[in-house]
Design a protein around this motif. Sequence first.
Motif, PDB file in Angstrom:
ATOM      1  N   VAL A  27      27.373 -25.906 -32.560  1.00 34.66           N
ATOM      2  CA  VAL A  27      26.956 -24.724 -33.316  1.00 34.66           C
ATOM      3  C   VAL A  27      25.848 -25.087 -34.293  1.00 34.66           C
ATOM      4  O   VAL A  27      25.626 -26.258 -34.612  1.00 34.66           O
ATOM      5  CB  VAL A  27      28.160 -24.102 -34.066  1.00 34.66           C
ATOM      6  CG1 VAL A  27      29.193 -23.600 -33.077  1.00 34.66           C
ATOM      7  CG2 VAL A  27      28.783 -25.113 -35.027  1.00 34.66           C
ATOM      8  N   GLU A  74      25.739 -24.691 -37.357  1.00 37.09           N
ATOM      9  CA  GLU A  74      26.317 -25.359 -38.523  1.00 37.09           C
ATOM     10  C   GLU A  74      26.257 -26.876 -38.378  1.00 37.09           C
ATOM     11  O   GLU A  74      26.026 -27.602 -39.355  1.00 37.09           O
ATOM     12  CB  GLU A  74      27.764 -24.889 -38.697  1.00 37.09           C
ATOM     13  CG  GLU A  74      28.629 -25.745 -39.611  1.00 37.09           C
ATOM     14  CD  GLU A  74      28.222 -25.645 -41.071  1.00 37.09           C
ATOM     15  OE1 GLU A  74      28.499 -26.610 -41.811  1.00 37.09           O
ATOM     16  OE2 GLU A  74      27.642 -24.609 -41.459  1.00 37.09           O
ATOM     17  N   LYS A  88      20.356 -19.304 -39.774  1.00 42.33           N
ATOM     18  CA  LYS A  88      21.573 -19.038 -40.533  1.00 42.33           C
ATOM     19  C   LYS A  88      22.587 -20.132 -40.259  1.00 42.33           C
ATOM     20  O   LYS A  88      22.773 -20.557 -39.116  1.00 42.33           O
ATOM     21  CB  LYS A  88      22.159 -17.679 -40.144  1.00 42.33           C
ATOM     22  CG  LYS A  88      21.277 -16.502 -40.534  1.00 42.33           C
ATOM     23  CD  LYS A  88      21.943 -15.190 -40.153  1.00 42.33           C
ATOM     24  CE  LYS A  88      21.071 -14.000 -40.559  1.00 42.33           C
ATOM     25  NZ  LYS A  88      21.703 -12.702 -40.182  1.00 42.33           N
ATOM     26  N   ARG A  89      23.229 -20.575 -41.307  1.00 44.06           N
ATOM     27  CA  ARG A  89      24.223 -21.645 -41.181  1.00 44.06           C
ATOM     28  C   ARG A  89      25.536 -21.027 -40.688  1.00 44.06           C
ATOM     29  O   ARG A  89      26.440 -20.731 -41.462  1.00 44.06           O
ATOM     30  CB  ARG A  89      24.405 -22.353 -42.513  1.00 44.06           C
ATOM     31  CG  ARG A  89      25.219 -23.618 -42.440  1.00 44.06           C
ATOM     32  CD  ARG A  89      25.065 -24.430 -43.714  1.00 44.06           C
ATOM     33  NE  ARG A  89      25.710 -25.727 -43.597  1.00 44.06           N
ATOM     34  CZ  ARG A  89      25.409 -26.781 -44.330  1.00 44.06           C
ATOM     35  NH1 ARG A  89      24.461 -26.682 -45.255  1.00 44.06           N
ATOM     36  NH2 ARG A  89      26.038 -27.920 -44.165  1.00 44.06           N
ATOM     37  N   ASP A  90      25.634 -20.861 -39.362  1.00 49.33           N
ATOM     38  CA  ASP A  90      26.806 -20.165 -38.830  1.00 49.33           C
ATOM     39  C   ASP A  90      27.326 -20.853 -37.573  1.00 49.33           C
ATOM     40  O   ASP A  90      26.943 -21.974 -37.254  1.00 49.33           O
ATOM     41  CB  ASP A  90      26.466 -18.700 -38.552  1.00 49.33           C
ATOM     42  CG  ASP A  90      25.305 -18.539 -37.569  1.00 49.33           C
ATOM     43  OD1 ASP A  90      25.007 -19.509 -36.835  1.00 49.33           O
ATOM     44  OD2 ASP A  90      24.690 -17.461 -37.526  1.00 49.33           O
ATOM     45  N   GLN A  91      28.185 -20.167 -36.857  1.00 50.09           N
ATOM     46  CA  GLN A  91      28.867 -20.729 -35.695  1.00 50.09           C
ATOM     47  C   GLN A  91      28.204 -20.335 -34.370  1.00 50.09           C
ATOM     48  O   GLN A  91      28.812 -20.479 -33.310  1.00 50.09           O
ATOM     49  CB  GLN A  91      30.338 -20.282 -35.688  1.00 50.09           C
ATOM     50  CG  GLN A  91      31.119 -20.734 -36.916  1.00 50.09           C
ATOM     51  CD  GLN A  91      31.120 -22.253 -37.047  1.00 50.09           C
ATOM     52  OE1 GLN A  91      31.512 -22.955 -36.121  1.00 50.09           O
ATOM     53  NE2 GLN A  91      30.682 -22.750 -38.189  1.00 50.09           N
ATOM     54  N   THR A  92      26.968 -19.873 -34.427  1.00 49.10           N
ATOM     55  CA  THR A  92      26.234 -19.577 -33.202  1.00 49.10           C
ATOM     56  C   THR A  92      25.958 -20.869 -32.447  1.00 49.10           C
ATOM     57  O   THR A  92      25.557 -21.867 -33.041  1.00 49.10           O
ATOM     58  CB  THR A  92      24.893 -18.887 -33.520  1.00 49.10           C
ATOM     59  OG1 THR A  92      25.128 -17.732 -34.323  1.00 49.10           O
ATOM     60  CG2 THR A  92      24.162 -18.500 -32.253  1.00 49.10           C
TER      61      THR A  92
END
Length: 363
Positions: free
Chosen positions: A295, A297, A324-328
């Motif tokens: 991800v 992140e 964006k610091r996310d789980q994509t």
Amino acid sequence: EPTRDAKTAGAAALARLEAANNKSSVMQSQKLQLRRQMDKEQRETATTSNQPPPREPEVIEQVGIQLKCPICSASHPKPNMSSHYESCLEQRLERDPLSTTCIMIHTLNTGDLLTNGMKTLSFFVENVIKDRDEVKYKKIRVSNAGVQKKVMPLVGGTEFLELVGFSRIRDDADGEEYFILLETPPNEHLQKCVDTLASSTKLTPTLDRDIKVLQPDRGVKKIDFSPDFYRITREDVMSEHRRLTDEVARNQVLRTKEMRERDAGVGMRIYHYAVIRVRFPDGLFLQGTFSAHDVVESVFKFVDDSLRKVIEYNLILPGCPPLKRDQTTLKAAGLVPSVTLTLSTPHRSEFTLLSDEYVSKLC
């Protein structure tokens, strides 16, 4: 006055002389043309030889997949992992022979060979557990078609039978080789062998980030991917089959331009890994290898671990808003198979933002 015959002969002589002169002129013209052509070729050759050869795009050394062995933590190229497992497991055999042999069976065999081989080995041992006094369960002919197909090709298969208690012996009466249980072990030992074989699992290596810090001139070079980056699995083949089936169905109906462009991106080479480069303000590049299913992140965490101290920053893909610091997943975020991100920060420093440990990886 010359006679008529004399005039005719004179005219013929003049004609022959004129033809000879014309032929000489044509030959002379051809020679001059050939000479001009040769001079032109010599000039072109001289001009070409004085020019430097055309420059090919600079390509960084091939980037391959490095995997960490779960036993010894050593990193090896992915194609070499099978041979490494074999040597690594052999070193453990003396310490824990049964467990190691069962792990070897699970790790070094695949598909039907593994499934059928395990069933056959368990079947042999369970027969002895059920009827310890039955002689036929204690003698397995090596040349038996089932043994030849399911046990002999199985890496670790014969070793497992030996750990159970079978010995490989040639019978002088018929000249055949057999696995023979000369002394029947306790049922506890036999059951332990069956249970250990069933509960063991395949060794799963972890992806080595293969961290590098690149000089500015190396960081802009093109990456040459090894085939490991786009290996095709059975799941990939099934997915491609479904895609083609759907495409046939779609082609039977009218579609808008937007729908066609969206579908055009599907079915491209399947990448399972990604090389991420992060350009720091001082021009250095931090490079690491990721799974396509990691991800976004994890990329930020990768950068966090490299910093000399905690700072506020953004990772930017040219022409796009900050990540964006996310789980994509990296695949969904369009960061596969490779991308160069720019680290943007309001923090100013006379020194590199990278820690000393990472600076030591500079190459």
